[in-house]
Motif scaffolding. Structure first.
Motif, PDB file in Angstrom:
ATOM      1  N   VAL A   1       0.868  -1.183   0.000  1.00 56.32           N
ATOM      2  CA  VAL A   1       0.000   0.000   0.000  1.00 56.32           C
ATOM      3  C   VAL A   1       0.901   1.229   0.000  1.00 56.32           C
ATOM      4  CG1 VAL A   1      -1.796   1.299   1.204  1.00 56.32           C
ATOM      5  CG2 VAL A   1      -1.820  -1.210   1.271  1.00 56.32           C
ATOM      6  N   ASP A   2       0.675   2.111  -0.959  1.00 63.64           N
ATOM      7  CA  ASP A   2       1.522   3.295  -1.155  1.00 63.64           C
ATOM      8  C   ASP A   2       0.715   4.549  -0.844  1.00 63.64           C
ATOM      9  OD1 ASP A   2       3.243   5.266  -1.955  1.00 63.64           O
ATOM     10  OD2 ASP A   2       3.577   4.483  -3.974  1.00 63.64           O
ATOM     11  N   GLY A   3       1.099   5.252   0.220  1.00 61.70           N
ATOM     12  CA  GLY A   3       0.368   6.459   0.606  1.00 61.70           C
ATOM     13  C   GLY A   3       1.057   7.740   0.206  1.00 61.70           C
ATOM     14  N   ARG A   4       2.082   7.668  -0.615  1.00 59.86           N
ATOM     15  CA  ARG A   4       2.889   8.854  -0.924  1.00 59.86           C
ATOM     16  C   ARG A   4       2.147   9.904  -1.731  1.00 59.86           C
ATOM     17  NH1 ARG A   4       8.076   5.869  -3.370  1.00 59.86           N
ATOM     18  NH2 ARG A   4       6.357   4.542  -4.143  1.00 59.86           N
ATOM     19  N   GLU A   5       1.194   9.487  -2.541  1.00 57.48           N
ATOM     20  CA  GLU A   5       0.512  10.437  -3.417  1.00 57.48           C
ATOM     21  C   GLU A   5      -0.847  10.861  -2.873  1.00 57.48           C
ATOM     22  OE1 GLU A   5       2.225  11.690  -5.864  1.00 57.48           O
ATOM     23  OE2 GLU A   5       3.847  10.316  -5.287  1.00 57.48           O
ATOM     24  N   LEU A   6      -1.070  10.649  -1.600  1.00 55.72           N
ATOM     25  CA  LEU A   6      -2.346  11.023  -1.003  1.00 55.72           C
ATOM     26  C   LEU A   6      -2.615  12.517  -1.154  1.00 55.72           C
ATOM     27  CD1 LEU A   6      -4.753  10.262   1.020  1.00 55.72           C
ATOM     28  CD2 LEU A   6      -3.251  11.226   2.761  1.00 55.72           C
ATOM     29  N   GLU A   7      -3.846  12.857  -1.524  1.00 53.89           N
ATOM     30  CA  GLU A   7      -4.281  14.249  -1.567  1.00 53.89           C
ATOM     31  C   GLU A   7      -5.510  14.391  -0.690  1.00 53.89           C
ATOM     32  OE1 GLU A   7      -4.894  15.534  -5.551  1.00 53.89           O
ATOM     33  OE2 GLU A   7      -2.801  15.205  -6.175  1.00 53.89           O
ATOM     34  N   VAL A   8      -5.486  15.400   0.180  1.00 50.01           N
ATOM     35  CA  VAL A   8      -6.617  15.683   1.052  1.00 50.01           C
ATOM     36  C   VAL A   8      -7.323  16.921   0.513  1.00 50.01           C
ATOM     37  CG1 VAL A   8      -7.340  16.271   3.401  1.00 50.01           C
ATOM     38  CG2 VAL A   8      -5.458  14.657   3.036  1.00 50.01           C
ATOM     39  N   GLU A   9      -8.550  16.762   0.105  1.00 50.42           N
ATOM     40  CA  GLU A   9      -9.291  17.844  -0.541  1.00 50.42           C
ATOM     41  C   GLU A   9      -9.362  19.072   0.360  1.00 50.42           C
ATOM     42  OE1 GLU A   9     -13.676  18.652  -2.608  1.00 50.42           O
ATOM     43  OE2 GLU A   9     -13.135  16.644  -1.854  1.00 50.42           O
ATOM     44  N   GLY A  10      -8.995  20.213  -0.200  1.00 54.23           N
ATOM     45  CA  GLY A  10      -9.029  21.461   0.545  1.00 54.23           C
ATOM     46  C   GLY A  10      -7.825  21.684   1.425  1.00 54.23           C
ATOM     47  N   HIS A  11      -6.904  20.724   1.444  1.00 57.49           N
ATOM     48  CA  HIS A  11      -5.713  20.833   2.301  1.00 57.49           C
ATOM     49  C   HIS A  11      -4.474  20.417   1.507  1.00 57.49           C
ATOM     50  CE1 HIS A  11      -8.984  20.719   5.236  1.00 57.49           C
ATOM     51  NE2 HIS A  11      -8.159  21.313   6.088  1.00 57.49           N
ATOM     52  N   ASP A  12      -4.371  20.968   0.287  1.00 58.83           N
ATOM     53  CA  ASP A  12      -3.294  20.536  -0.594  1.00 58.83           C
ATOM     54  C   ASP A  12      -1.907  20.944  -0.090  1.00 58.83           C
ATOM     55  OD1 ASP A  12      -4.507  23.135  -1.313  1.00 58.83           O
ATOM     56  OD2 ASP A  12      -2.830  23.258  -2.713  1.00 58.83           O
ATOM     57  N   LYS A  13      -1.845  21.914   0.835  1.00 56.59           N
ATOM     58  CA  LYS A  13      -0.553  22.315   1.385  1.00 56.59           C
ATOM     59  C   LYS A  13      -0.286  21.696   2.754  1.00 56.59           C
ATOM     60  CE  LYS A  13      -0.300  26.714  -1.106  1.00 56.59           C
ATOM     61  NZ  LYS A  13      -0.192  28.195  -0.994  1.00 56.59           N
ATOM     62  N   GLY A  14      -1.202  20.869   3.222  1.00 57.95           N
ATOM     63  CA  GLY A  14      -1.007  20.196   4.500  1.00 57.95           C
ATOM     64  C   GLY A  14       0.060  19.126   4.418  1.00 57.95           C
ATOM     65  N   PHE A  15       0.573  18.724   5.561  1.00 56.72           N
ATOM     66  CA  PHE A  15       1.700  17.786   5.608  1.00 56.72           C
ATOM     67  C   PHE A  15       1.195  16.340   5.722  1.00 56.72           C
ATOM     68  CE2 PHE A  15       3.421  21.576   8.131  1.00 56.72           C
ATOM     69  CZ  PHE A  15       3.742  22.279   6.974  1.00 56.72           C
ATOM     70  N   PHE A  16       0.355  15.955   4.780  1.00 61.18           N
ATOM     71  CA  PHE A  16      -0.292  14.648   4.859  1.00 61.18           C
ATOM     72  C   PHE A  16       0.508  13.575   4.128  1.00 61.18           C
ATOM     73  CE2 PHE A  16      -3.783  17.628   5.515  1.00 61.18           C
ATOM     74  CZ  PHE A  16      -4.407  17.061   6.624  1.00 61.18           C
ATOM     75  N   LEU A  17       0.397  12.363   4.643  1.00 59.13           N
ATOM     76  CA  LEU A  17       0.966  11.178   3.996  1.00 59.13           C
ATOM     77  C   LEU A  17       0.040  10.026   4.324  1.00 59.13           C
ATOM     78  CD1 LEU A  17       3.409   9.877   2.482  1.00 59.13           C
ATOM     79  CD2 LEU A  17       4.370   9.394   4.739  1.00 59.13           C
ATOM     80  N   GLY A  18      -0.339   9.277   3.301  1.00 52.96           N
ATOM     81  CA  GLY A  18      -1.209   8.136   3.542  1.00 52.96           C
ATOM     82  C   GLY A  18      -0.470   6.978   4.193  1.00 52.96           C
ATOM     83  N   GLY A  19      -1.229   6.040   4.729  1.00 47.29           N
ATOM     84  CA  GLY A  19      -0.632   4.854   5.327  1.00 47.29           C
ATOM     85  C   GLY A  19       0.113   4.022   4.297  1.00 47.29           C
ATOM     86  N   CYS A  20       1.280   3.529   4.680  1.00 47.43           N
ATOM     87  CA  CYS A  20       2.103   2.701   3.793  1.00 47.43           C
ATOM     88  C   CYS A  20       2.321   1.339   4.436  1.00 47.43           C
ATOM     89  CB  CYS A  20       3.446   3.373   3.521  1.00 47.43           C
ATOM     90  SG  CYS A  20       3.317   4.986   2.707  1.00 47.43           S
ATOM     91  N   LEU A  21       2.323   0.304   3.619  1.00 44.65           N
ATOM     92  CA  LEU A  21       2.492  -1.064   4.100  1.00 44.65           C
ATOM     93  C   LEU A  21       3.515  -1.790   3.246  1.00 44.65           C
ATOM     94  CD1 LEU A  21       1.587  -3.486   5.891  1.00 44.65           C
ATOM     95  CD2 LEU A  21      -0.208  -3.921   4.189  1.00 44.65           C
ATOM     96  N   PHE A  22       4.563  -2.302   3.879  1.00 42.80           N
ATOM     97  CA  PHE A  22       5.591  -3.096   3.208  1.00 42.80           C
ATOM     98  C   PHE A  22       5.483  -4.559   3.608  1.00 42.80           C
ATOM     99  CE2 PHE A  22       8.045   0.939   2.792  1.00 42.80           C
ATOM    100  CZ  PHE A  22       8.439   0.819   1.466  1.00 42.80           C
ATOM    101  N   ASP A  23       5.715  -5.419   2.661  1.00 38.74           N
ATOM    102  CA  ASP A  23       5.845  -6.866   2.924  1.00 38.74           C
ATOM    103  C   ASP A  23       7.260  -7.294   2.516  1.00 38.74           C
ATOM    104  OD1 ASP A  23       5.282  -9.487   3.579  1.00 38.74           O
ATOM    105  OD2 ASP A  23       3.907  -9.839   1.894  1.00 38.74           O
TER     106      ASP A  23
END
Length: 498
Positions: A348-370
C-alpha cells in the motif's frame, strides 16, 4: 501574528529576539510564532525556580497534594481547550489528542497521593537505644525537555511528580507545538502553585544546552530520539546531574499462527497508523510466524487500509491527521522510496495522497511493506511515520531473536491464544514494555514507563514509583538519646549489634 513567549516566575515573559514559525500541519500555514529563549532567559527561569525552592521544599506533602487535586480539576474543566491547541499545532485527530491528555492527567492523579508516596521508613531500636529512619528529600531545581509528538502527556510524565516531591521545575517543551504547555502552566498557577515552582521556556538547542550546563539544575528528564537522548545523558551526567533520557524505538508485534486474524489486523491498524505513526510506542514492524499468517495479515490490512480516512484532526471522523512538519513529511516519504529501492514489496503506497481542501497540509497516507528483512534500513531505523513493515519468519524463536538483536528495546507485543508461548515471550524477550494481545503496552500512571537497550539512558523509568526515586534523594538518619550515666567509655571497634 501571535508570539508564544515563556512562563517564568508566574508571569508571561516575551524575549522575542529570535522566533520560529508554529505551523498548523493540516493547512501547512504558520499561524503563530514561538519565541526562542536566550541563555539569559533560561537562566532567569532557573533563578526563579531556585528562589521558589526553599518554601516549596518545606511545604507539607499534603498541601502539595491539595494543589495537585485542584490542578487536576482545572485540567479536566479546560480539557477541550487544551485538546484544540494540541490538534492545531501537532495535527493529531482531536479524540486521539483527548486520549493523550487524559493519560497525562492520570499522572497528576497519581501525584495526588504524595503523602503516601513520600512516607519514609522507620526502625525502632536498630541498636541499643538507637532509632534509624529514611527520608525522601527533593533534589532542588529540576528540568524536563520534551518532544513534539505528545505536547501535553509527556511533560505531565515529568513535572507533576517532580513538583509534588518538593522540587521546582523548568520545562522546555518542543518549539513545534508550545501552546498546550503554556496554557497548562497558567492553570497550574490558578490551582494555587506558588510563583516560580513551575516555569516554561520555549526554545531550541540554546535553551537545552543552558539547562544541561547550569549547576543549579540537579536533574534532567528527556524524551526524544536516541541520538539526542544519548547527547542529553552524556552531557548531563558529565555535569554532575541525575538524568533519565528516553530515546527511540522500533516496536515489533509478533503474530503467531493461532492468533485471531481480524483482531490482529484491527489492533495493528490503530497501533501503526494512529497519530500518523508519530508515537514512540507505535508498532512499526509486524513479525508474522509462517507464510500463511503473513499472507492473511497482509490481505486483512490491505482491506482496512482502503478505508483509512486521513484528514485534518479537527474532524473526528478521520483516523489519521498530518505529520508535524513538511520536512518530516519528506523524510518519511524518503524512507518509503528507500524501502522500494531496497527490495521490499510496497503493498500500500500512501505517498501520493491528496486531502481535498488541504493541498498544502503535511499529509501522507498509510504505507504497508511486505517481505522486509533485517538488513534493510526501513527495518533498522525509526521512521516515525505511518509505515508498517511486515517481516516473515518461521518460528517464535526466530521472531524473538530478531527483536533481541535490534538496538532498540522500547516496546513489543505478541498476538496469540497460546498461554505457554505468551509466558515464554514475556519472560525472555529483551524489551522494557511488553504486551500480550495489547499492541500499545503503555504502562498506567501507577507503574513506570521505560525501555531497554538504546531506548533508555539512565537507571530509572518515567512516572510511577520510579519517579519518586528519580526526583528525590534518600537520606538515612541514625539517632541515639542515651540515658544519663550510661556511657560505656571509649570504643574503637566498628559498632555492631553483637
Amino acid at each position: 501574528m501571535t508570539i508564544v513567549g515563556h512562563f517564568i516566575g508566574g508571569k508571561h515573559v516575551a524575549d522575542a529576539e529570535r522566533t520560529q514559525d508554529v505551523f498548523n500541519p493540516a493547512t501547512g500555514s504558520p499561524e503563530k510564532q514561538v519565541a526562542l529563549a536566550s541563555k539569559q532567559t533560561v537562566e532567569s527561569a532557573i533563578a526563579a525556580a531556585e528562589a521558589a525552592y526553599p518554601a516549596w521544599r518545606n511545604t507539607p506533602p499534603l498541601k502539595r497534594a491539595r494543589v495537585m487535586f485542584k490542578f487536576k480539576e482545572l485540567l479536566e474543566k479546560h480539557a477541550d481547550e487544551i485538546v484544540a491547541l494540541i490538534t492545531a499545532e501537532h495535527g493529531k485527530v482531536s479524540n486521539d489528542a483527548m486520549g493523550e491528555f487524559q493519560r497525562g492527567v492520570e499522572v497528576v492523579e497519581y501525584a495526588c497521593g504524595a503523602p503516601e508516596l513520600l512516607k519514609g521508613e522507620h526502625s525502632k531500636n536498630a541498636g541499643p537505644d538507637i532509632d534509624c529512619w529514611s527520608e525522601f528529600q527533593p533534589l532542588g531545581v529540576v528540568a524536563g525537555i520534551t518532544p513534539f509528538n505528545f505536547p501535553a502527556m509527556v511533560p505531565m510524565w515529568m513535572y507533576p511528580m517532580a513538583i509534588v516531591c518538593g522540587n521546582t521545575f523548568v520545562l522546555k517543551p518542543s518549539e513545534r507545538d508550545p501552546s498546550a504547555s503554556m496554557r497548562i502552566a497558567e492553570l497550574f498557577q490558578e490551582a494555587g502553585l506558588p510563583d516560580g515552582v513551575f516555569n516554561v521556556v520555549n526554545g531550541d538547542k540554546v535553551a537545552v544546552d543552558t539547562l544541561l550546563a547550569n549547576k543549579t539544575v540537579q536533574a534532567i528528564s528527556f524524551v526524544g530520539s536516541t541520538p539526542i537522548a544519548e547527547y542529553i545523558y552524556s552531557t548531563a551526567t558529565a555535569n554532575g546531574k541525575r538524568c533519565q533520557a528516553l530515546g527511540g524505538a522500533k516496536n515489533h508485534a509478533i503474530v503467531m499462527p493461532d492468533a485471531d486474524p481480524d483482531y490482529v489486523a484491527d489492533n495493528l491498524m490503530g497501533a501503526a497508523y494512529g497519530s500518523a505513526g508519530e508515537r514512540c510506542m507505535a508498532i512499526s514492524v509486524a513479525v508474522a510466524v509462517g507464510d500463511e499468517a503473513a499472507d492473511t495479515l497482509i490481505e486483512k490490512l490491505k482491506t482496512r487500509m482502503a478505508d483509512l480516512k486521513v484528514g485534518p484532526g479537527t474532524d473526528v471522523s478521520n483516523d489519521m491527521g498530518p505529520l508535524i512538519t513538511s520536512a518530516h513529511q519528506q523524510k518519511v516519504k524518503g524512507y518509503v522510496d528507500l524501502g522500494v529501492k531496497e527490495g521490499a514489496t510496497l503493498v500500500v503506497d500512501g505517498r501520493e495522497l491528496e486531502v481535498e481542501g488541504h493541498d498544502k497540509g503535511f499529509f501522507l497516507g498509510g504505507c504497508l511493506f511486505d517481505h522486509v528483512t533485517a538488513e534493510m534500513k526501513i527495518y533498522q531505523e525509526e521512521i516515525f511515520g505511518p509505515v508498517l513493515c511486515v517481516v516473515r519468519v518461521e518460528t517464535l524463536q526466530e521472531a524473538m531473536q530478531l527483536i533481541d538483536d535490534h538496538e532498540y528495546g522500547n516496546g513489543t507485543c505478541i498476538f496469540t491464544r497460546d498461554g505457554e508461548a505468551a509466558r515464554y515471550f514475556t519472560d525472555n524477550i529483551k524489551v522494557g514494555m511488553v504486551g500480550v494481545n495489547v499492541p500499545l503496552p503503555v504502562p498506567v500512571a501507577y507503574h513506570s514507563f521505560g525501555g531497554w537497550k538504546r531506548s533508555l539512558f539512565g537507571d530509572l523509568y518515567a512516572y510511577g514509583p520510579d519517579a519518586v526515586r528519580f526526583y528525590t534523594r534518600r537520606k538515612t538518619i541514625t539517632q541515639r538519646w542515651p540515658s544519663a550515666g550510661s556511657s560505656e567509655g571509649v570504643r574503637f571497634a566498628f559498632p555492631t549489634n553483637k
